[in-house]
Design a protein around this motif. Structure first.
Motif, mmCIF file in Angstrom:
data_model
loop_
_atom_site.group_PDB
_atom_site.id
_atom_site.type_symbol
_atom_site.label_atom_id
_atom_site.label_comp_id
_atom_site.label_asym_id
_atom_site.label_seq_id
_atom_site.Cartn_x
_atom_site.Cartn_y
_atom_site.Cartn_z
ATOM 1 N N GLU A 695 0.837 -1.208 0.000
ATOM 2 C CA GLU A 695 0.000 0.000 0.000
ATOM 3 C C GLU A 695 0.871 1.258 0.000
ATOM 4 O O GLU A 695 1.809 1.389 0.792
ATOM 5 N N GLY A 696 0.578 2.163 -0.930
ATOM 6 C CA GLY A 696 1.278 3.435 -0.978
ATOM 7 C C GLY A 696 2.564 3.444 -1.782
ATOM 8 O O GLY A 696 3.188 4.495 -1.936
ATOM 9 N N ASP A 697 2.976 2.296 -2.322
ATOM 10 C CA ASP A 697 4.160 2.275 -3.180
ATOM 11 C C ASP A 697 3.843 2.916 -4.524
ATOM 12 O O ASP A 697 2.697 2.916 -4.995
ATOM 13 N N TRP A 698 4.877 3.437 -5.159
ATOM 14 C CA TRP A 698 4.740 3.985 -6.503
ATOM 15 C C TRP A 698 5.011 2.894 -7.530
ATOM 16 O O TRP A 698 5.942 2.098 -7.369
ATOM 17 N N VAL A 699 4.180 2.864 -8.586
ATOM 18 C CA VAL A 699 4.377 1.899 -9.664
ATOM 19 C C VAL A 699 4.358 2.622 -11.002
ATOM 20 O O VAL A 699 3.826 3.730 -11.126
ATOM 21 N N ARG A 700 4.968 1.975 -11.974
ATOM 22 C CA ARG A 700 4.889 2.458 -13.354
ATOM 23 C C ARG A 700 3.934 1.555 -14.124
ATOM 24 O O ARG A 700 4.066 0.332 -14.092
ATOM 25 N N MET A 701 2.991 2.178 -14.825
ATOM 26 C CA MET A 701 2.069 1.461 -15.699
ATOM 27 C C MET A 701 2.506 1.678 -17.138
ATOM 28 O O MET A 701 2.724 2.819 -17.552
ATOM 29 N N THR A 702 2.580 0.600 -17.896
ATOM 30 C CA THR A 702 3.007 0.687 -19.290
ATOM 31 C C THR A 702 1.988 -0.033 -20.164
ATOM 32 O O THR A 702 1.622 -1.181 -19.894
ATOM 33 N N THR A 703 1.511 0.659 -21.197
ATOM 34 C CA THR A 703 0.663 0.051 -22.216
ATOM 35 C C THR A 703 1.362 0.170 -23.559
ATOM 36 O O THR A 703 2.472 0.704 -23.655
ATOM 37 N N ARG A 704 0.723 -0.296 -24.584
ATOM 38 C CA ARG A 704 1.321 -0.183 -25.926
ATOM 39 C C ARG A 704 1.346 1.254 -26.432
ATOM 40 O O ARG A 704 1.965 1.527 -27.456
ATOM 41 N N ARG A 705 0.713 2.187 -25.703
ATOM 42 C CA ARG A 705 0.690 3.579 -26.149
ATOM 43 C C ARG A 705 1.414 4.540 -25.230
ATOM 44 O O ARG A 705 1.713 5.659 -25.623
ATOM 45 N N GLY A 706 1.700 4.149 -23.982
ATOM 46 C CA GLY A 706 2.342 5.127 -23.112
ATOM 47 C C GLY A 706 2.624 4.594 -21.731
ATOM 48 O O GLY A 706 2.411 3.410 -21.432
ATOM 49 N N GLN A 707 3.117 5.477 -20.867
ATOM 50 C CA GLN A 707 3.456 5.145 -19.494
ATOM 51 C C GLN A 707 2.904 6.208 -18.553
ATOM 52 O O GLN A 707 2.674 7.360 -18.940
ATOM 53 N N ALA A 708 2.702 5.802 -17.296
ATOM 54 C CA ALA A 708 2.295 6.733 -16.252
ATOM 55 C C ALA A 708 2.683 6.130 -14.914
ATOM 56 O O ALA A 708 2.943 4.926 -14.805
ATOM 57 N N GLU A 709 2.719 6.976 -13.890
ATOM 58 C CA GLU A 709 3.054 6.531 -12.546
ATOM 59 C C GLU A 709 1.915 6.860 -11.598
ATOM 60 O O GLU A 709 1.213 7.855 -11.765
ATOM 61 N N ALA A 710 1.737 5.984 -10.585
ATOM 62 C CA ALA A 710 0.669 6.202 -9.614
ATOM 63 C C ALA A 710 1.010 5.501 -8.313
ATOM 64 O O ALA A 710 1.839 4.583 -8.271
ATOM 65 N N ARG A 771 1.074 -3.373 -18.182
ATOM 66 C CA ARG A 771 2.133 -3.976 -17.370
ATOM 67 C C ARG A 771 2.417 -3.032 -16.203
ATOM 68 O O ARG A 771 2.457 -1.806 -16.376
ATOM 69 N N ILE A 772 2.630 -3.587 -15.018
ATOM 70 C CA ILE A 772 2.819 -2.774 -13.819
ATOM 71 C C ILE A 772 4.101 -3.222 -13.121
ATOM 72 O O ILE A 772 4.306 -4.417 -12.887
ATOM 73 N N GLU A 773 4.931 -2.222 -12.787
ATOM 74 C CA GLU A 773 6.210 -2.504 -12.127
ATOM 75 C C GLU A 773 6.388 -1.567 -10.942
ATOM 76 O O GLU A 773 6.057 -0.379 -11.021
ATOM 77 N N ARG A 774 6.933 -2.092 -9.866
ATOM 78 C CA ARG A 774 7.187 -1.276 -8.695
ATOM 79 C C ARG A 774 8.328 -0.318 -8.965
ATOM 80 O O ARG A 774 9.354 -0.680 -9.535
ATOM 81 N N LEU A 775 8.148 0.938 -8.537
ATOM 82 C CA LEU A 775 9.206 1.937 -8.653
ATOM 83 C C LEU A 775 9.889 2.184 -7.321
ATOM 84 O O LEU A 775 11.100 2.037 -7.181
ATOM 85 N N ARG A 776 9.100 2.565 -6.335
ATOM 86 C CA ARG A 776 9.681 2.933 -5.047
ATOM 87 C C ARG A 776 8.588 2.981 -3.998
ATOM 88 O O ARG A 776 7.399 3.058 -4.326
ATOM 89 N N ALA A 777 8.998 2.943 -2.768
ATOM 90 C CA ALA A 777 8.061 3.103 -1.664
ATOM 91 C C ALA A 777 7.800 4.587 -1.434
ATOM 92 O O ALA A 777 8.611 5.448 -1.791
ATOM 93 N N THR A 778 6.670 4.889 -0.844
ATOM 94 C CA THR A 778 6.354 6.270 -0.509
ATOM 95 C C THR A 778 7.299 6.771 0.584
ATOM 96 O O THR A 778 7.547 6.083 1.572
#
Length: 779
Positions: A695-710, A771-778
């Motif tokens: 809970e509260g970790d940052w992840v990167r979301m990647t699709t065939r069109r782009g990326q975002a973080e949440a 696709r979802i990958e962990r980036l960092r903890a909050t």
């Protein structure tokens, strides 16, 4: 209700004692509000008990109105794009002249079909669209689009084929209420939503059915939750319809009397293997049988669908199957069922939907505007699919769009594949935006024209769906217009005049008549329109320039409603008379218009009877058509075509979940959000463990069109493999100190315009492989 102070309202400032009538602008219901204002701000809001449909109901989102009214990125001068990509302020005369000249030149070189009109009003401000019609005619525009074309056109196409009229459920009285791809606790969709949901929940003789992959707030209240796997609604609905047929649960005598095509539909559904379809959608076959039997044996059933299926795989097929589920047991045209509402202005006439190429009764030729000029996409409700717009521009095709006129809409942010949409706008010869703020779309335009806000002019919405008593609310301004802004009515009037279509000669006689009263004006307008083609063609602008000048301060844009009132009582004389607007057409229309002007909480303008729902069916003998061969052909593919899986993008993202912390993009300032996290990616705990997240970790979301973080929010309500992001976030908002604030994820940086329904072209926003990958903890 609890009353909250609005954005930065002085804590100790005295409040104006007067409560002013207006409406919420967050969702399509536009519930009536009473507000107190102070120093140009909305400082308190409560439900308006006098409003004829919302009756004092309001939800927490109504407290955010001041964040729209006083957004720091509102614009107060026309803007012209410079060669370096920046903008310079210009005066209105220059803006109107240059825009009119450039649009006229494009029309002269390439024809009006090369200009695409997009928009016509955001949630709650539809009056501007009545005046846009005059600009559209002056330019010879053939093609239009707006947000309905990425949400409701598949449903409208089906509705036109089956009934030829719009319908709406009577959930207040339904024994069984079915919510398909919809969480009305958050998204609403019918008057007094949460009150009615709680009434259903407490009544042991009534049942609530929710078909949704997620255990939403509404699903939590439901008696039956069909938790389908993402993207498999069509299998679930087919199984329900098949059970009705195979178990003899259909209303056979009713179907024989009121419908056509049942034998063909029954033949198809008899062949369905219900256990196999249950396995595909992930719903226990026994539960499907229980729900089908409950629907069949109920005295009344109302069913409503929403974006969960309308922006998903098989979206148009889902709309068709939805109707089969409530029509096969005979649930129509009674209390507690779906009924045909009477609109003030029909936004989705089935006469405008189009057939397949070569099959529309025009000698094998598609009528002009029946399909988009480059991709050949079907035009439904007069709208081209939003997802094809970039393809209609980014091409060397001779019939490509060369210009876009965008009004009260933000397609760069709201349509699939924002990158491609930005590219398309910059590739145009000309782009013009009308809006209150410097939106993501405005930042790509050649010209930006600043509009007065919804609370600074007469305003209304044409989403009037209630039955049997339908209401219309003409809202009066709360504030004077900001200096430098104009109403859409004034902008369109100036553009039509600059294009040489109207001048004082067309107004002089009618201005004199307007000063003599409504009856004299009505007679004069009829006489003039019969003799002057321009007056008839550009009636909204003529009304604004003549009748509008006699209306109370700030109400001139309501002038187009005089014409709409006259047309309504002419075409719906019985419903209007039952509401108190009978007699001669001119007198009845005048009384309706005067009631709209003088009743600040709104007016009941139409009263229907249940038999009217049959008369509204615009098909031979007023019989419902159950058989749409195109839909039965797609249904036949379900046996061999399962929802696609992509090992490289293993999660399925629902892009655009309604939550308590979402609004719509008209409210660009997110500082109203003061509790908890904002814009989280919701994910099942088992999925989080799989990718090493908490809970509260940052992840990167990647699709065939782009990326975002949440940020991750763990959520047991979701199925493993299914994740969701909220709607309305990820805006680029310029704060008062000039800082660019970006909060949350802009969903359409992730979506793909190529992922769309084959019939209506509506996007698959609720089925986005990611696709979802962990980036960092909050920190």
């Amino acid at each position: 209700m609890t009353q909250y102070k609005a954005n930065e309202a002085p804590m100790n400032a005295p409040l104006a004692s007067e409560w002013k009538k207006t409406a919420c602008i967050i969702c399509s219901l536009n519930c009536g509000l009473e507000v107190q204002t102070e120093g140009g701000r909305i400082v308190k809001a409560r439900g308006d008990k006098d409003h004829p449909t919302s009756q004092g109901y309001v939800c927490e989102k109504s407290q955010r109105m001041d964040f729209y009214q006083n957004g720091a990125d509102r614009i107060t001068s026309p803007k012209r794009r410079r060669a370096d990509g920046g903008y310079e302020d210009i005066d209105w005369a220059t803006a109107i002249r240059e825009i009119a000249e450039k649009l006229a030149a494009i029309k002269s070189r390439h024809g009006g079909a090369s200009i695409l009109y997009y928009g016509g009003g955001s949630q709650g401000n539809h009056l501007g669209g009545t005046y846009a019609d005059s600009t559209i005619k002056a330019l010879g525009v053939v093609y239009r689009s707006n947000a309905l074309a990425q949400e409701k056109t598949g449903e409208a196409w089906v509705q036109g084929k089956m009934m030829g009229c719009g319908v709406h459920g009577d959930f207040e009285h339904a024994e069984v209420s079915v919510f398909l791809g919809k969480n009305p606790f958050q998204s609403h969709g019918f008057a007094r939503t949460r009150v009615i949901l709680r009434e259903i929940q407490k009544d042991p003789n009534r049942s609530m059915v929710v078909i949704d992959p997620r255990r939403s707030e509404t699903a939590e209240m439901a008696d039956y939750h069909l938790a389908v796997r993402p993207g498999t609604d069509a299998w679930c609905l087919t199984a329900l319809a098949a059970i009705l047929v195979q178990e003899g649960l259909v209303a056979k005598a009713w179907l024989d009397a009121h419908t056509t095509g049942y034998a063909r539909v029954a033949e198809v559904l008899q062949r369905i293997s219900v256990p196999e379809y249950a396995e595909t959608c992930g719903v226990d076959v026994a539960l499907l049988h229980q729900v089908a039997e409950r629907i069949a044996k109920a005295k009344s059933v109302s069913m409503i669908e929403d974006l969960g299926v309308q922006m998903n795989l098989h979206s148009t097929l889902n709309s068709y199957l939805n109707r089969l589920v409530w029509l096969l047991p005979g649930h129509y045209a009674r209390p507690g069922t779906n009924n045909a509402f009477v609109p003030m202005l029909n936004l989705s006439s089935s006469k405008r939907e189009t057939a397949a190429k070569g099959g529309n009764g025009t000698g094998g030729k598609a009528r002009p505007g029946a399909h988009s000029p480059v991709t050949g996409a079907k035009v439904i409700m007069g709208l081209i699919p939003c997802n094809v717009i970039p393809e209609e521009i980014l091409t060397d095709h001779p019939d490509r769009f060369r210009a876009m006129f965008i009004e009260s809409a933000n397609p760069v942010h709201s349509l699939a594949d924002s990158q491609r949409m930005r590219q398309a706008l910059r590739a145009l010869d000309l782009s013009v935006v009308i809006d209150v703020a410097m939106t993501e779309t405005a930042r790509q335009a050649d010209y930006v024209l600043p509009a007065t806000s919804q609370f600074e002019k007469a305003e209304a919405t044409f989403f009037n769906l209630e039955f049997p008593r339908n209401g219309f609310h003409l809202r009066q301004p709360l504030f004077p217009p900001r200096p430098g802004t104009l109403t859409e009515a004034e902008m369109h009037a100036r553009l039509v005049e600059a294009l040489g279509e109207l001048d004082a000669r067309h107004y002089r006689f009618l201005r004199h008549a307007a000063r003599l009263g409504r009856t004299a004006f009505g007679l004069a307008f009829a006489w003039k329109a019969a003799r002057d083609q321009q007056v008839a063609r550009y009636a909204p602008v003529v009304l604004y320039r003549t009748l509008g000048e006699t209306l109370p301060a700030g109400m001139a844009p309501a002038a187009s409603l005089w014409g709409i009132s006259q047309l309504f009582v002419r075409h719906q004389r019985t419903a209007a008379a039952r509401a108190g607007f009978g007699g001669s057409v001119l007198a009845a229309g005048n009384r309706l218009f005067d009631a709209l002007l003088t009743q600040p909480s709104g007016v009941i303008y139409a009263v229907s009877e249940y038999a009217d729902s049959w008369r509204a069916v615009r098909l031979p003998d007023h019989k419902i058509n159950l058989c749409i061969e195109e839909m039965l052909a797609e249904l036949a593919t379900l046996d061999s075509k399962r929802p696609p899986q992509d090992a490289e993008y293993p999660f399925i993202l629902s892009a655009g979940e309604r939550r308590s912390d979402t609004s719509n993009t008209s409210i660009r300032d997110a500082s109203w959000h003061r509790r908890g996290t904002f814009g989280t990616l919701r994910m099942h705990p088992s999925d989080a463990r799989q990718i090493g997240c908490d809970e509260g970790d940052w992840v990167r979301m990647t699709t065939r069109r782009g990326q975002a973080e949440a940020l991750i929010e763990l959520c047991e309500d979701l199925q493993p493999g299914h994740v969701s992001l909220p709607n309305g976030h990820g805006l680029d908002y310029t704060a008062a100190d000039g800082t660019l604030v970006h909060q949350g994820v802009s969903l359409n940086e992730l979506t793909n315009a190529a992922d769309r329904d084959p019939f209506a072209g509506t996007p698959w926003h609720k089925y986005v492989p990611v696709r979802i990958e962990r980036l960092r903890a909050t920190v």
